[in-house]
Design a protein around this motif. Sequence first.
Motif, PDB file in Angstrom:
ATOM      1  N   GLU A 143       0.862  -1.177   0.000  1.00  0.00           N
ATOM      2  CA  GLU A 143       0.000   0.000   0.000  1.00  0.00           C
ATOM      3  C   GLU A 143       0.901   1.231   0.000  1.00  0.00           C
ATOM      4  OE1 GLU A 143      -3.307  -0.031   2.726  1.00  0.00           O
ATOM      5  OE2 GLU A 143      -3.143  -2.209   2.896  1.00  0.00           O
ATOM      6  N   PRO A 144       1.336   1.671  -1.203  1.00  0.00           N
ATOM      7  CA  PRO A 144       2.317   2.763  -1.270  1.00  0.00           C
ATOM      8  C   PRO A 144       1.792   4.086  -0.735  1.00  0.00           C
ATOM      9  CG  PRO A 144       1.494   2.223  -3.459  1.00  0.00           C
ATOM     10  CD  PRO A 144       0.955   1.183  -2.513  1.00  0.00           C
ATOM     11  N   PHE A 145       0.510   4.354  -0.868  1.00  0.00           N
ATOM     12  CA  PHE A 145      -0.012   5.639  -0.390  1.00  0.00           C
ATOM     13  C   PHE A 145       0.004   5.715   1.128  1.00  0.00           C
ATOM     14  CE2 PHE A 145      -1.913   5.350  -4.656  1.00  0.00           C
ATOM     15  CZ  PHE A 145      -1.320   6.482  -5.203  1.00  0.00           C
TER      16      PHE A 145
ATOM     17  N   ASP B 159       2.103   8.495   3.171  1.00  0.00           N
ATOM     18  CA  ASP B 159       1.462   9.296   4.217  1.00  0.00           C
ATOM     19  C   ASP B 159       2.247   9.212   5.526  1.00  0.00           C
ATOM     20  OD1 ASP B 159      -0.704  10.938   5.253  1.00  0.00           O
ATOM     21  OD2 ASP B 159      -1.344   9.128   6.341  1.00  0.00           O
ATOM     22  N   THR B 160       2.669   8.019   5.901  1.00  0.00           N
ATOM     23  CA  THR B 160       3.461   7.839   7.112  1.00  0.00           C
ATOM     24  C   THR B 160       4.788   8.592   7.002  1.00  0.00           C
ATOM     25  OG1 THR B 160       2.472   5.674   7.476  1.00  0.00           O
ATOM     26  CG2 THR B 160       4.536   6.126   8.629  1.00  0.00           C
ATOM     27  N   LEU B 161       5.445   8.480   5.864  1.00  0.00           N
ATOM     28  CA  LEU B 161       6.712   9.176   5.647  1.00  0.00           C
ATOM     29  C   LEU B 161       6.505  10.692   5.732  1.00  0.00           C
ATOM     30  CD1 LEU B 161       9.715   9.146   4.914  1.00  0.00           C
ATOM     31  CD2 LEU B 161       9.020   9.107   2.508  1.00  0.00           C
ATOM     32  N   GLN B 162       5.420  11.194   5.135  1.00  0.00           N
ATOM     33  CA  GLN B 162       5.154  12.634   5.166  1.00  0.00           C
ATOM     34  C   GLN B 162       4.923  13.123   6.592  1.00  0.00           C
ATOM     35  OE1 GLN B 162       1.730  13.919   2.959  1.00  0.00           O
ATOM     36  NE2 GLN B 162       2.258  16.069   3.175  1.00  0.00           N
ATOM     37  N   ARG B 163       4.168  12.374   7.392  1.00  0.00           N
ATOM     38  CA  ARG B 163       3.935  12.761   8.787  1.00  0.00           C
ATOM     39  C   ARG B 163       5.239  12.791   9.581  1.00  0.00           C
ATOM     40  NH1 ARG B 163       0.788   8.713  10.791  1.00  0.00           N
ATOM     41  NH2 ARG B 163       0.042   7.990   8.808  1.00  0.00           N
TER      42      ARG B 163
END
Length: 146
Positions: free
Chosen positions: A7-9, A13-17
């Motif tokens: 689930e790349p999105f 999202d986790t990386l962005q947070r």
Amino acid sequence: MALVRLEPFREIDTLQREMNRLFDDWFIPTTRRENGMTFAPAAEIEETEDAINLRLEISGMEAKDLDVQVMAEAVSISGERKAETRTEEKGIFRSEFRYGHFQRVIPLPVRINNQNVQAEYKDGVLRLTLPKVEAEKNKVVKVNLG
């Protein structure tokens, strides 16, 4: 062999947070580091039609130890939580509370009328009611659809 669904999105999202948290901690002057620890009061912001309501959890401090400055586009809260000095019978003292100076600057989503701010500090919670300027209350933005 078990199949694992990619689930790349969710990963993005986790990386962005995590990146946002890293940049907030290091590059935005909202907190001050003391001995490698960061002390910043938790904040909650709510926007209504007429005002911005801001709540900060600053337990263990008195109102006289807080400095609240309100600008048209941001709120700055600073203070110092002082340690109580106690001597234990065996010479051992352990504290898990955080003491020291803190500062938090919270940018506001709209311009406010900083002349009519209402503040209340009760039970360790600072409540600020920041009325919007008249131009912001009636602000309507036309969206061009083509």
